[in-house]
Design a protein around this motif. Structure first.
Motif, PDB file in Angstrom:
ATOM      1  N   TYR A 184       0.822  -1.219   0.000  1.00 53.04           N
ATOM      2  CA  TYR A 184       0.000   0.000   0.000  1.00 53.04           C
ATOM      3  C   TYR A 184       0.853   1.266   0.000  1.00 53.04           C
ATOM      4  O   TYR A 184       1.869   1.353   0.687  1.00 53.04           O
ATOM      5  CB  TYR A 184      -0.907  -0.001   1.230  1.00 53.04           C
ATOM      6  N   SER A 185       0.417   2.243  -0.776  1.00 56.03           N
ATOM      7  CA  SER A 185       1.044   3.570  -0.768  1.00 56.03           C
ATOM      8  C   SER A 185      -0.029   4.609  -0.491  1.00 56.03           C
ATOM      9  O   SER A 185      -1.057   4.640  -1.188  1.00 56.03           O
ATOM     10  CB  SER A 185       1.708   3.862  -2.115  1.00 56.03           C
ATOM     11  N   PRO A 186       0.185   5.476   0.502  1.00 57.18           N
ATOM     12  CA  PRO A 186      -0.818   6.518   0.785  1.00 57.18           C
ATOM     13  C   PRO A 186      -0.979   7.508  -0.363  1.00 57.18           C
ATOM     14  O   PRO A 186      -1.923   8.290  -0.392  1.00 57.18           O
ATOM     15  CB  PRO A 186      -0.261   7.205   2.046  1.00 57.18           C
ATOM     16  N   HIS A 187      -0.041   7.476  -1.314  1.00 59.46           N
ATOM     17  CA  HIS A 187      -0.116   8.372  -2.474  1.00 59.46           C
ATOM     18  C   HIS A 187      -0.855   7.727  -3.656  1.00 59.46           C
ATOM     19  O   HIS A 187      -0.973   8.334  -4.715  1.00 59.46           O
ATOM     20  CB  HIS A 187       1.292   8.778  -2.908  1.00 59.46           C
ATOM     21  N   GLY A 188      -1.312   6.500  -3.486  1.00 53.62           N
ATOM     22  CA  GLY A 188      -2.007   5.806  -4.555  1.00 53.62           C
ATOM     23  C   GLY A 188      -3.402   6.369  -4.798  1.00 53.62           C
ATOM     24  O   GLY A 188      -3.901   7.207  -4.035  1.00 53.62           O
ATOM     25  N   ALA A 189      -4.029   5.883  -5.861  1.00 56.92           N
ATOM     26  CA  ALA A 189      -5.343   6.415  -6.246  1.00 56.92           C
ATOM     27  C   ALA A 189      -6.476   5.901  -5.362  1.00 56.92           C
ATOM     28  O   ALA A 189      -7.543   6.526  -5.305  1.00 56.92           O
ATOM     29  CB  ALA A 189      -5.630   6.055  -7.708  1.00 56.92           C
ATOM     30  N   LEU A 190      -6.267   4.765  -4.692  1.00 55.81           N
ATOM     31  CA  LEU A 190      -7.325   4.168  -3.891  1.00 55.81           C
ATOM     32  C   LEU A 190      -7.136   4.455  -2.409  1.00 55.81           C
ATOM     33  O   LEU A 190      -6.017   4.419  -1.891  1.00 55.81           O
ATOM     34  CB  LEU A 190      -7.361   2.650  -4.109  1.00 55.81           C
ATOM     35  N   SER A 191      -8.248   4.703  -1.723  1.00 52.56           N
ATOM     36  CA  SER A 191      -8.220   4.922  -0.282  1.00 52.56           C
ATOM     37  C   SER A 191      -8.209   3.575   0.439  1.00 52.56           C
ATOM     38  O   SER A 191      -8.543   2.539  -0.152  1.00 52.56           O
ATOM     39  CB  SER A 191      -9.461   5.707   0.147  1.00 52.56           C
ATOM     40  N   PRO A 192      -7.827   3.546   1.726  1.00 51.54           N
ATOM     41  CA  PRO A 192      -7.892   2.296   2.490  1.00 51.54           C
ATOM     42  C   PRO A 192      -9.284   1.666   2.462  1.00 51.54           C
ATOM     43  O   PRO A 192      -9.414   0.445   2.387  1.00 51.54           O
ATOM     44  CB  PRO A 192      -7.498   2.740   3.901  1.00 51.54           C
ATOM     45  N   GLN A 193     -10.320   2.501   2.505  1.00 47.41           N
ATOM     46  CA  GLN A 193     -11.692   1.977   2.437  1.00 47.41           C
ATOM     47  C   GLN A 193     -11.933   1.261   1.113  1.00 47.41           C
ATOM     48  O   GLN A 193     -12.486   0.152   1.091  1.00 47.41           O
ATOM     49  CB  GLN A 193     -12.689   3.129   2.591  1.00 47.41           C
ATOM     50  N   GLU A 194     -11.520   1.876   0.011  1.00 52.07           N
ATOM     51  CA  GLU A 194     -11.733   1.276  -1.307  1.00 52.07           C
ATOM     52  C   GLU A 194     -10.935  -0.021  -1.468  1.00 52.07           C
ATOM     53  O   GLU A 194     -11.439  -1.004  -2.026  1.00 52.07           O
ATOM     54  CB  GLU A 194     -11.349   2.275  -2.400  1.00 52.07           C
ATOM     55  N   ILE A 195      -9.701  -0.011  -0.984  1.00 52.50           N
ATOM     56  CA  ILE A 195      -8.892  -1.234  -1.050  1.00 52.50           C
ATOM     57  C   ILE A 195      -9.538  -2.328  -0.217  1.00 52.50           C
ATOM     58  O   ILE A 195      -9.606  -3.491  -0.638  1.00 52.50           O
ATOM     59  CB  ILE A 195      -7.457  -0.954  -0.577  1.00 52.50           C
ATOM     60  N   GLY A 196     -10.026  -1.964   0.967  1.00 50.19           N
ATOM     61  CA  GLY A 196     -10.698  -2.945   1.812  1.00 50.19           C
ATOM     62  C   GLY A 196     -11.902  -3.559   1.130  1.00 50.19           C
ATOM     63  O   GLY A 196     -12.125  -4.776   1.211  1.00 50.19           O
ATOM     64  N   GLU A 197     -12.683  -2.738   0.441  1.00 53.10           N
ATOM     65  CA  GLU A 197     -13.867  -3.241  -0.258  1.00 53.10           C
ATOM     66  C   GLU A 197     -13.482  -4.203  -1.382  1.00 53.10           C
ATOM     67  O   GLU A 197     -14.137  -5.242  -1.595  1.00 53.10           O
ATOM     68  CB  GLU A 197     -14.669  -2.070  -0.828  1.00 53.10           C
ATOM     69  N   ILE A 198     -12.407  -3.876  -2.121  1.00 50.51           N
ATOM     70  CA  ILE A 198     -11.965  -4.738  -3.221  1.00 50.51           C
ATOM     71  C   ILE A 198     -11.472  -6.083  -2.699  1.00 50.51           C
ATOM     72  O   ILE A 198     -11.838  -7.147  -3.224  1.00 50.51           O
ATOM     73  CB  ILE A 198     -10.850  -4.044  -4.034  1.00 50.51           C
ATOM     74  N   ILE A 199     -10.648  -6.050  -1.664  1.00 50.48           N
ATOM     75  CA  ILE A 199     -10.139  -7.298  -1.085  1.00 50.48           C
ATOM     76  C   ILE A 199     -11.290  -8.123  -0.521  1.00 50.48           C
ATOM     77  O   ILE A 199     -11.324  -9.351  -0.660  1.00 50.48           O
ATOM     78  CB  ILE A 199      -9.094  -7.007   0.012  1.00 50.48           C
ATOM     79  N   ALA A 200     -12.245  -7.447   0.109  1.00 48.52           N
ATOM     80  CA  ALA A 200     -13.408  -8.156   0.643  1.00 48.52           C
ATOM     81  C   ALA A 200     -14.199  -8.828  -0.476  1.00 48.52           C
ATOM     82  O   ALA A 200     -14.686  -9.957  -0.329  1.00 48.52           O
ATOM     83  CB  ALA A 200     -14.299  -7.194   1.427  1.00 48.52           C
ATOM     84  N   ASP A 201     -14.320  -8.147  -1.631  1.00 47.34           N
ATOM     85  CA  ASP A 201     -15.018  -8.734  -2.779  1.00 47.34           C
ATOM     86  C   ASP A 201     -14.327 -10.018  -3.240  1.00 47.34           C
ATOM     87  O   ASP A 201     -14.984 -11.026  -3.512  1.00 47.34           O
ATOM     88  CB  ASP A 201     -15.059  -7.734  -3.943  1.00 47.34           C
ATOM     89  N   PHE A 202     -12.990  -9.975  -3.336  1.00 43.91           N
ATOM     90  CA  PHE A 202     -12.242 -11.165  -3.740  1.00 43.91           C
ATOM     91  C   PHE A 202     -12.460 -12.303  -2.743  1.00 43.91           C
ATOM     92  O   PHE A 202     -12.673 -13.457  -3.122  1.00 43.91           O
ATOM     93  CB  PHE A 202     -10.750 -10.849  -3.851  1.00 43.91           C
ATOM     94  N   ALA A 203     -12.375 -11.980  -1.458  1.00 46.06           N
ATOM     95  CA  ALA A 203     -12.530 -12.996  -0.425  1.00 46.06           C
ATOM     96  C   ALA A 203     -13.925 -13.612  -0.453  1.00 46.06           C
ATOM     97  O   ALA A 203     -14.082 -14.837  -0.400  1.00 46.06           O
ATOM     98  CB  ALA A 203     -12.248 -12.385   0.951  1.00 46.06           C
ATOM     99  N   MET A 204     -14.940 -12.756  -0.551  1.00 47.73           N
ATOM    100  CA  MET A 204     -16.318 -13.258  -0.558  1.00 47.73           C
ATOM    101  C   MET A 204     -16.598 -14.081  -1.807  1.00 47.73           C
ATOM    102  O   MET A 204     -17.300 -15.099  -1.753  1.00 47.73           O
ATOM    103  CB  MET A 204     -17.301 -12.088  -0.457  1.00 47.73           C
TER     104      MET A 204
END
Length: 239
Positions: A184-204
């Motif tokens: 993770y980079s805090p300068h990236g385009a995605l916020s921690p919330q958005e990354i969390g949602e994407i990872i959660a989608d993969f897991a689910m």
């Protein structure tokens, strides 16, 4: 010094502090964690920590009595508090297993990605954690693992997740979430919330996908293409 006493004093001090004092306290924990990692816990002194933050030794004592209390605060924040939060999720009876699991994944990733380098530093400090703190640290990690196993087991029993080994699945989900702090980079385009949602989608998706859902060659190709597109999109957002 007993670990429970150290943690109790740290929590007590935090509850009675003002925002300015809490900010300095958190900065002390961050700097101490970095020094513990670079110099070694045994080789790091209160003087080193005070010098790194620009305070006098006596000023540091307004926040922590010694470096053991600082390490205890780090263990509490990164190992015990998450397990307490997951216990609160378990107690929310109105949530389904899949809802509970998704919340845990997203909230856990948000916390991990907004805690600076603490999570990674603590994982590297495992071998240096004093004996009296070891059981608390290990229990916190065990509680987190048990939560994921329970969620997945409950989901399988209720038909929300496909039949699978809940222990292996728990390790897989935890691994996906933990790994985010390494890239993770805090300068990236995605916020921690958005990354969390994407990872959660993969897991689910991995837990709910049924073998019968893609049995023909066309279906398999379509599923693979969809996964490639999701990965490509994620990579572009992260660069």
């Amino acid at each position: 010094m007993e670990a429970p006493e150290v943690l109790h004093r740290g929590t007590e001090a935090r509850n009675g502090s003002n925002p300015r004092k809490e900010l300095v306290r958190e900065q002390l924990i961050d700097i101490a964690a970095q020094l513990f990692d670079s110099k070694g816990y045994a080789q790091t002194s209160i003087n080193d920590i005070a010098s790194a933050i620009g305070l006098g030794r006596s000023a540091v004592y307004h926040y922590f009595r010694n470096k053991e209390e600082i390490l205890a605060a780090l263990v509490e924040a990164e190992a015990l508090e998450p397990s307490h939060q997951l216990q609160e999720l378990i107690e929310q009876r109105d949530l389904t297993p899949s809802q509970r699991l998704r919340l845990a994944i997203v909230d856990g990733i948000k916390r991990r990605l907004t805690s600076g380098s603490r999570f990674l530093l603590l994982s590297r400090l495992e071998a240096q954690i004093p004996e009296e703190l070891g059981p608390l640290y290990n229990q916190g990690r065990r509680d987190i693992y048990d939560f994921y196993v329970r969620c997945i087991s409950d989901g399988i029993a209720r038909g929300e997740f496909r039949p699978t080994d809940p222990k292996i699945a728990a390790f897989a989900v935890i691994g996906m979430a933990n790994w985010t702090s390494r890239w993770y980079s805090p300068h990236g385009a995605l916020s921690p919330q958005e990354i969390g949602e994407i990872i959660a989608d993969f897991a689910m998706h991995g837990l709910t996908a049924r073998d019968s859902a893609v049995t023909d060659e066309t279906g398999v190709r379509a599923a693979l293409q969809s996964m490639r597109e999701q990965i490509d999109w994620l990579e572009k957002k992260l660069t």
